[in-house]
Structure formats: C-alpha cells, structure tokens
Design a protein around this motif. Structure first.
Motif, short mmCIF file in Angstrom:
data_model
loop_
_atom_site.label_atom_id
_atom_site.label_comp_id
_atom_site.label_asym_id
_atom_site.label_seq_id
_atom_site.Cartn_x
_atom_site.Cartn_y
_atom_site.Cartn_z
N ALA A 41 -8.58 1.82 1.67
CA ALA A 41 -9.12 2.51 2.87
C ALA A 41 -10.53 2.58 3.08
CB ALA A 41 -8.33 4.05 2.51
N LYS A 59 0.76 -1.25 0.07
CA LYS A 59 0.06 0.17 -0.07
C LYS A 59 0.94 1.36 0.05
CE LYS A 59 -3.45 -2.74 0.77
NZ LYS A 59 -4.70 -2.94 -0.10
N HIS A 106 -3.50 10.24 4.52
CA HIS A 106 -2.06 10.53 4.17
C HIS A 106 -1.71 11.62 4.97
CE1 HIS A 106 -2.00 7.75 0.52
NE2 HIS A 106 -2.98 8.47 -0.04
O1 PMV Z 1 -4.72 7.73 -4.18
P1 PMV Z 1 -5.12 7.75 -2.83
O2 PMV Z 1 -4.93 9.46 -2.46
O3 PMV Z 1 -6.80 7.85 -2.70
O4 PMV Z 1 -4.72 6.78 -1.96
C1 PMV Z 1 -5.11 5.58 -1.93
C2 PMV Z 1 -4.43 4.85 -0.79
C3 PMV Z 1 -4.84 3.30 -0.60
O5 PMV Z 1 -5.76 2.97 -1.45
C4 PMV Z 1 -5.38 3.15 0.63
C5 PMV Z 1 -3.65 2.56 -1.05
C6 PMV Z 1 -3.27 2.50 -2.48
O6 PMV Z 1 -1.93 2.11 -2.50
O7 PMV Z 1 -3.99 2.30 -3.12
#
Ligand code: PMV
Length: 351
Positions: A311, A32, A223
């Motif tokens: 998440a 992740k 994050h």
């Molecule tokens: O791309 P974002 O900022 O929505 O972050 C996603 C983070 C996770 O889905 C929890 C992990 C990942 O690597 O996709």
C-alpha cells in the motif's frame, strides 16, 4: 483451532522482572489482503513471501508493577505515539495473555531498513512483539509446543496488524479461509502446506524506494473504505480465486502465470484505492514509469521479472535467482533513476 484455544488457564510464576527478545521479517503479499471485519478478520485469504533482509528486532524489559505502562524507543528515540498504540494493543490481548497488565514495559525496537524508507514496518514490528510476548509467557511458566507457540504468535500478531500474522513464518505463508487450502484459518497464518516447485524457493525481491516517508492514507483507512466499496464483493471473490490459482501454480512451477496473477493483484489493490469513496492514489508517476519499463524489458528479454506493490508507491521486483545477473544490470542501468534517492533494498526469500 478456535479462538478458545488461545485463552490460557494456567497460573503463572511470580517473576519480578525479565527481558525477552525477538526478530521478525517483513513480508510482501502476492495475493493481497485488503478489507477486513472486526478483530482484524480478513475479507479474503492472502498469501505472501516473508523477506529476509528487511526485519525488526525488539527487546522488551518487563518489571512487576501496579501501574501497567509502556515506554517505547525506536532506534533509541522515545516514541510516545507508538507507545500509546502498543499500550492499547497490550490491553486488547489481555484475554490471551492474562499476566500482561501486571507489568510495566520498556521496549527497544529497530528496523534493518531505514524508518523513512516507506517500507511497512507494522508486519515485522507486530510480528516481533508477538514473538516476544510468547517468549515472555514461557518465561512465566507456560509450556507450549513449538508449533502452538508460533500459531499463537501469529494469532496475536494479527490482532496488532493483519498482515503481521504472516510474518511469523518463513517462505510462503497463507492467511485466511480458503476451500483449497487444508487447515488454513482466518485467525492465524500457516506455512504454505503443499509442495513448492524449486523455482519459487529462490525468489529475489529488489525493493525500489520510489517514495520515502509516510504514506498519506494509512492501511487502516484503506481497509475501512472497502466496507462501502462498490467493487468489494467482486474483489473478495477474485482474491479467493487468485489464491486458488496461485496455489496450483506454486506447485506446478509456471512462472509466467505466477507473474500474471501477482501483477494483477498489485494493480487491483491500487485500483481499489482509486475507486473508493473518497478516492486516493498512493502510486507516483515514477511507479508507473518503472512498471512500463518492466513490461518492455520483459517483452524484449523474455526474463521472468515481475512487479508487485504494497500500500504505497514503492515497487517490489520479484525474479528467480538464476536470472539475477541480467535483471540486476537492468535495475542498475534503467530503473534506479526512478527512485527518490537512488535507494533500493536487495532482499530475498529463504525457506
Ligand atoms: O496489515 P495491514 O493492515 O497493514 O494491511 C496490509 C495490506 C497490504 O499490505 C496492502 C496487503 C497485504 O496483504 O499485505
């Protein structure tokens, strides 16, 4: 490649209006990405499977205009909040697409999965938008190799939502610098560059919708909570180590160690949420009930069924196609009752 490579210097054709389309699938991370620096640069490398049946389709109509504006429809319903996010996003990428504010845009977008399902649409959504914008730049006269077009689409998608940069490619995709992976980058994702053992090319993903609807804490907040997190440094180190490990496993074909790493990553992601300040919990009692059932089933049946989480509270069940029969019966008989409305999504990975 560096950021400079994505700044074009050509002059564009004077096109009054046009239409572009693109489709992009969602992805599920095995290692992740959780924690980032400015400009959506990841604090650690990640690897994911791009899905097949969970996708976004986007059509953009653009028209020359002195008033740069964005109108956005999701499933034919106007979305002002989304439109203003996209407006800000378009502004933020002007350096890489200098023509962007010479037009007004009407965007129609739809997801193959229900909007309320709790499946993250930002990866497929920003992936589809970035691909549309690359199609638009070509229409306006940019000439790119297919490879560069995808790399730049991945770069642009990242600036919308980090994990979206991985959705540009099919199969197994890596994003973020790692000493073990040739030509990987923090700026964009690349397809897994090594041999893949056949077992990892036939992976199914059944998504159990434990909680439908929006999550209480967004990924951006998650994050940002990693910035002051007491375990951040060891988490980033561990993710890099897990990435190196899983890369070897993908080549050698050891499903059991694969499952161990994937489940550990999922639980660590949620452990980070539970131990941040303020803490929060996105999994639900039924998420835990499913995890315990999966562990018990695996022990009894020796099947290669593993879970991961994004998440949110929903569970992704990963397993090889050859074990589909017995695993699907188990899902139907023992797990579906833990979903909110009896809903699941049967997805798979295509190479
Ligand atoms: O791309 P974002 O900022 O929505 O972050 C996603 C983070 C996770 O889905 C929890 C992990 C990942 O690597 O996709």
């Amino acid at each position: 490649m560096t950021e400079e490579n994505f700044i074009p210097y050509e002059s564009y054709k004077n096109i009054e209006h046009g239409e572009i389309k693109a489709k992009c699938s969602s992805n599920i991370a095995l290692v992740k990405y959780w924690g980032k620096f400015d400009m959506q640069l990841p604090a650690n490398p990640s690897i994911s499977y791009t899905l097949t049946e969970s996708f976004t389709e986007t059509t953009i109509k653009f028209k020359k205009s002195d008033n740069f504006s964005v109108k956005l429809y999701l499933d034919n319903q106007i979305q002002e909040g989304f439109a203003s996010k996209i407006y800000t996003y378009f502004r933020s990428i002007k350096k890489y697409l200098p023509f962007i504010d010479n037009y007004s845009y009407t965007i129609h977008t739809k997801n193959s999965f229900p909007h309320s399902s709790g499946i993250a649409s930002s990866a497929s959504g920003f992936g589809a938008l970035a691909l549309c914008l690359m199609n638009m730049s070509e229409l306006l006269g940019e000439s790119n190799t297919k490879e560069f077009k995808l790399t730049k689409a991945s770069f642009l998608a990242r600036l919308g939502s980090g994990s979206a940069c991985r959705s540009i490619y099919k199969g197994l995709v890596v994003w973020g610098k790692s000493p073990d992976i040739i030509s990987c980058s923090d700026l964009y994702a690349i397809p897994f560059p090594y041999e893949i053992s056949p077992i990892f090319k036939e992976i199914q993903d059944t998504i159990l919708l434990v909680h439908e609807g929006n999550k209480q804490v967004s990924s951006s907040i998650g994050h940002s909570l990693m910035k002051e997190h007491p375990y951040a440094t060891s988490r980033f180190k561990q993710a890099s180590k897990n990435l190196s490990e899983i890369c070897k496993i993908i080549q050698s074909g050891d499903l059991e160690i694969f499952g161990e790493i994937v489940e550990h990553e999922a639980l660590t992601l949620h452990a980070m949420m539970m131990t941040s300040s303020p803490p929060y919990i996105l999994i639900k009692p039924n998420t835990l009930a499913i995890i315990n059932k999966v562990w018990k089933f695996r022990q009894d049946s020796k099947s290669h069924l593993y879970f991961t989480l994004d998440a949110g509270a929903n569970i992704h069940l990963l397993y090889p196609e050859r074990e589909k029969g017995v695993i699907n019966s188990f899902i139907k008989n023992d797990l579906i009752k833990y979903t909110e409305n009896g809903n699941l999504i049967s997805d798979r990975v295509l190479f």
